[in-house]
Design an enzyme around this catalytic site. Structure first.
Site, PDB file in Angstrom:
ATOM      1  N   LYS A 205      48.021   1.660 -15.397  1.00  9.02           N
ATOM      2  CA  LYS A 205      48.782   0.989 -16.451  1.00  9.02           C
ATOM      3  C   LYS A 205      48.085  -0.308 -16.850  1.00  9.02           C
ATOM      4  CE  LYS A 205      53.262  -1.118 -17.335  1.00  9.02           C
ATOM      5  NZ  LYS A 205      54.659  -1.268 -16.958  1.00  9.02           N
ATOM      6  N   GLU A 211      42.057  -1.067  -6.304  1.00 11.08           N
ATOM      7  CA  GLU A 211      41.731   0.252  -5.740  1.00 11.08           C
ATOM      8  C   GLU A 211      41.181   1.176  -6.821  1.00 11.08           C
ATOM      9  OE1 GLU A 211      44.476  -1.453  -5.287  1.00 11.08           O
ATOM     10  OE2 GLU A 211      45.277  -1.218  -3.261  1.00 11.08           O
ATOM     11  N   GLY A 267      55.442   1.643 -13.813  1.00 16.09           N
ATOM     12  CA  GLY A 267      54.484   2.504 -13.106  1.00 16.09           C
ATOM     13  C   GLY A 267      55.159   3.671 -12.406  1.00 16.09           C
ATOM     14  N   ARG A 268      56.231   3.390 -11.665  1.00 17.19           N
ATOM     15  CA  ARG A 268      56.881   4.459 -10.887  1.00 17.19           C
ATOM     16  C   ARG A 268      57.754   5.350 -11.750  1.00 17.19           C
ATOM     17  NH1 ARG A 268      58.137  -0.593  -9.741  1.00 17.19           N
ATOM     18  NH2 ARG A 268      60.254  -1.377 -10.043  1.00 17.19           N
ATOM     19  N   GLU A 353      60.396   0.697  -4.323  1.00 14.48           N
ATOM     20  CA  GLU A 353      59.789  -0.351  -5.144  1.00 14.48           C
ATOM     21  C   GLU A 353      60.807  -0.846  -6.173  1.00 14.48           C
ATOM     22  OE1 GLU A 353      56.187   0.138  -7.815  1.00 14.48           O
ATOM     23  OE2 GLU A 353      55.164  -0.700  -6.073  1.00 14.48           O
ATOM     24  N   HIS A 384      61.748  21.036  13.356  1.00 13.41           N
ATOM     25  CA  HIS A 384      61.043  21.081  14.643  1.00 13.41           C
ATOM     26  C   HIS A 384      60.389  19.743  14.951  1.00 13.41           C
ATOM     27  CE1 HIS A 384      61.717  25.410  14.899  1.00 13.41           C
ATOM     28  NE2 HIS A 384      61.616  25.348  13.572  1.00 13.41           N
ATOM     29  N   LYS A 504      48.223  -8.411  -2.515  1.00 11.07           N
ATOM     30  CA  LYS A 504      47.025  -8.170  -3.342  1.00 11.07           C
ATOM     31  C   LYS A 504      46.181  -9.437  -3.401  1.00 11.07           C
ATOM     32  CE  LYS A 504      49.320  -5.053  -6.620  1.00 11.07           C
ATOM     33  NZ  LYS A 504      49.690  -4.868  -8.005  1.00 11.07           N
TER      34      LYS A 504
HETATM   35  O1  F6P Z   1      51.129  -2.408  -6.526  1.00  9.91           O
HETATM   36  C1  F6P Z   1      52.220  -1.859  -7.163  1.00  9.91           C
HETATM   37  C2  F6P Z   1      51.881  -1.291  -8.502  1.00  9.91           C
HETATM   38  O2  F6P Z   1      51.907  -2.284  -9.453  1.00  9.91           O
HETATM   39  C3  F6P Z   1      52.835  -0.166  -8.852  1.00  9.91           C
HETATM   40  O3  F6P Z   1      54.014  -0.609  -9.386  1.00  9.91           O
HETATM   41  C4  F6P Z   1      51.999   0.649  -9.777  1.00  9.91           C
HETATM   42  O4  F6P Z   1      52.523   1.937  -9.926  1.00  9.91           O
HETATM   43  C5  F6P Z   1      50.675   0.620  -9.059  1.00  9.91           C
HETATM   44  O5  F6P Z   1      50.602  -0.698  -8.538  1.00  9.91           O
HETATM   45  C6  F6P Z   1      49.473   0.927  -9.887  1.00  9.91           C
HETATM   46  O6  F6P Z   1      49.351   0.052 -10.973  1.00  9.91           O
HETATM   47  P1  F6P Z   1      48.414   0.402 -12.191  1.00  9.91           P
HETATM   48  O7  F6P Z   1      48.897   1.656 -12.812  1.00  9.91           O
HETATM   49  O8  F6P Z   1      48.490  -0.769 -13.106  1.00  9.91           O
HETATM   50  O9  F6P Z   1      47.003   0.591 -11.657  1.00  9.91           O
END
Ligand code: F6P
Length: 541
Positions: A205, A211, A267-268, A353, A384, A504
């Protein structure tokens, strides 16, 4: 408003004193019709909440609480595009991502539904080109593998849905997901892929996530190194999904290969935005449309149905009942479908979240416990592993069982056995087994206490005719609206996530101390300094 100071909350506290200790056995004995009455239908989902520790009066009081908290108003405000994400001053319009093209919704000057369908049209064209082999890589070969690079909401939704809908996917195309900054994730996902036939979809987003940008950079090096090509190859092997066109361009991805979404999609909550692109490539645009239509069915239900029959609202309220009146800490989601193995992880982000907060939307400390800890595994595997605690442990864990009428693969009696297990678990949790019943089996006295099953453990049973794109969409929307309902009761902004930011920032600050070969003075607490020192020793630094 302090929700705990309202008459509606106090009435529930009082009511809990009366019914809180009632056993589900008694509730069923005294009210055999409850099984038929305490069920609802939303779309194709048949939802049964009769195994909950509630009476009709409980449900009435919970609905009164929802009315007092303003659940209906908040749902309406969300659909109108009001800025219900107050701390970020944004509309929350994932429901608009599933509206049919004829609908009109203008928010903050944007023709929301029109823009959504414009992007959906471009996604369809792209997906069809890749699926048909018309889209060629740099060397002229068709694409055989798609790798989605993203994390959190830019990974979990499509990864969960792809796992769920594998039976609907093009088996000649490989779809992989890379999320973790752990290099093993990228290495394992690409180890058997041919760069000439691989397409990366970088999903973010913000397009600033460490990452994702790190993995995307590694992917570019892997591609260009593998092809022995220069940057001109990127256009044929990279697409982006983002709200941030400038950052996409800066990374080197052609904005023509970019699929947009907007800041009013959290995002979620973004599975049904362009974040679903890799999923659409795998299952095809028609199946993807079915998923959107499934979501829309539940969206309409939550918007148009009175609270007392509004299934997501009622399920949300039941979560509140256990979290706040029984002090239940966790909530298990147990899909009796191996295809739904990623659903609990997806729901962890969606729910935790959103509602894992101790400050309300007004900036004041919350007056109640919030945020259930979601967890789970598919049945029967969980039986199990951890069901022992569900049946006999000291914690009360409300459970959602999710099962399907028709199997995706019909092999002998396996599906019937699977579902027999699901129904048996719900029944055993509810009824348990008394000492008399255990003893009557001839169990030796010293073992009787060990075999007693207390029962009175609540569960919801969700049944759908089959696992299809539509029913998956319905499940996704169902839980989205459960989260919304609970957020309103708890007076939270369910759409921000400030709590993830500090970690972060600190990781960015710490990184040089880990990577540098030079001795480093760390301005950190003693434990962090010691951990970093030990790590540096292991790395020979
Ligand atoms: O670290 C949390 C977050 O901001 C989530 O809410 C989001 O889904 C994820 O990181 C990834 O963010 P982006 O889509 O901006 O890379």
């Amino acid at each position: 408003m302090d929700i705990t100071a309202t008459d509606e909350w106090r009435a529930l506290v009082e009511h809990h004193r009366v019914v809180g200790s009632a056993h589900l056995r008694e509730l069923f004995e005294g009210d055999p019709d409850r099984a038929g009455r305490m069920t609802g239908r939303v779309g194709d989902l048949h939802v049964d909440w009769s195994r909950h520790r509630v009476t009709d009066e409980t449900m009435r009081l919970l609905v009164a609480l929802a009315e007092r908290a303003g659940v209906a108003d908040r749902v309406a405000a969300m659909f109108r595009g009001e800025h219900v994400n107050t701390t970020e001053d944004r509309a929350v319009l994932h429901v608009a991502l599933r509206m049919p093209s004829g609908e009109e919704l203008v928010v903050d000057g944007q023709h929301v539904v029109r823009d959504v369908h414009e992007v959906l049209g471009r996604m369809r064209g792209f997906a069809e080109q890749v699926r048909s082999g018309e889209w060629r890589g740099h060397t002229g070969r068709p694409i055989r593998a798609v790798v989605n690079i993203g994390i959190g909401g830019s990974d979990l939704g499509p990864a969960m849905a792809y796992t769920a809908l594998r039976g609907h996917s093009d088996r000649d195309l490989t779809l992989r997901f890379v999320s973790n900054i752990d290099p093993t994730d990228f290495a394992e996902a690409t180890r058997d892929l041919d760069p000439a036939e691989t397409l990366f979809v970088v999903s973010s987003k913000t397009f600033t996530t460490l990452e994702t940008l790190t993995n995307a950079g590694v992917a570019r090096d892997w591609l260009l190194g593998g092809l022995g090509a220069d940057d001109s190859a990127v256009a044929k092997h990279f697409a982006a999904v983002s709200t941030n066109t400038d950052a996409v361009r800066e990374f080197g991805i052609d904005p023509q290969n970019m699929f947009e979404f907007w800041d009013w999609v959290g995002g979620r909550y973004s599975l049904t935005s362009a974040i679903g692109l890799s999923l659409m490539v795998a299952i095809g645009p028609d199946a993807y449309d079915e998923m959107l239509a499934g979501c829309h069915t539940v969206d309409e239900h939550v918007r148009d149905t009175p609270l007392e029959r509004n299934v997501p609202v009622l399920l949300g309220l039941l979560g509140v009942w256990y979290r706040n009146f029984f002090d239940a800490q966790t909530h298990a989601v147990l899909p009796y479908s191996q295809y739904l193995s990623r659903l609990p992880a997806y729901l962890q982000q969606l729910t935790m979240e959103s509602n894992g907060k101790s400050v309300g939307a007004d900036g004041q400390p919350v007056a109640t416990a919030t945020g259930e800890v979601y967890w789970g595994e598919p049945g029967t595997n969980g039986q199990h592993a951890f069901h022992q605690l569900l049946h006999q442990g000291t914690s009360l864990v409300p459970v959602d069982f999710i099962g399907f009428g028709e199997p995706t693969h019909d092999i002998g009696e396996m599906h019937d056995l699977l579902m027999a297990n699901m129904f048996a678990q719900a029944a055993a949790l509810a009824s348990g087994r008394t000492a008399e019943e255990v003893a009557a089996d001839g169990t030796p006295d010293h073992l009787v206490p060990h075999k007693v099953m207390p029962g009175n453990r609540p569960s919801t049973v969700v049944l759908a005719p089959r696992l299809s794109p539509s029913t998956l969409g319905q499940l996704v929307a169902l839980y989205e609206h459960v989260v919304l309902t609970q957020g309103v009761i708890w007076q939270l902004d369910s759409f921000d996530q400030w709590g993830v930011e500090l970690g972060k920032v600190m990781a960015r600050e710490l990184a040089p101390a880990l990577t540098s070969a030079e001795p480093i003075e760390l301005d950190q607490d003693a434990a962090t300094t010691a951990s970093v020192a030990e790590y540096r020793r292991m790395r020979g630094r």
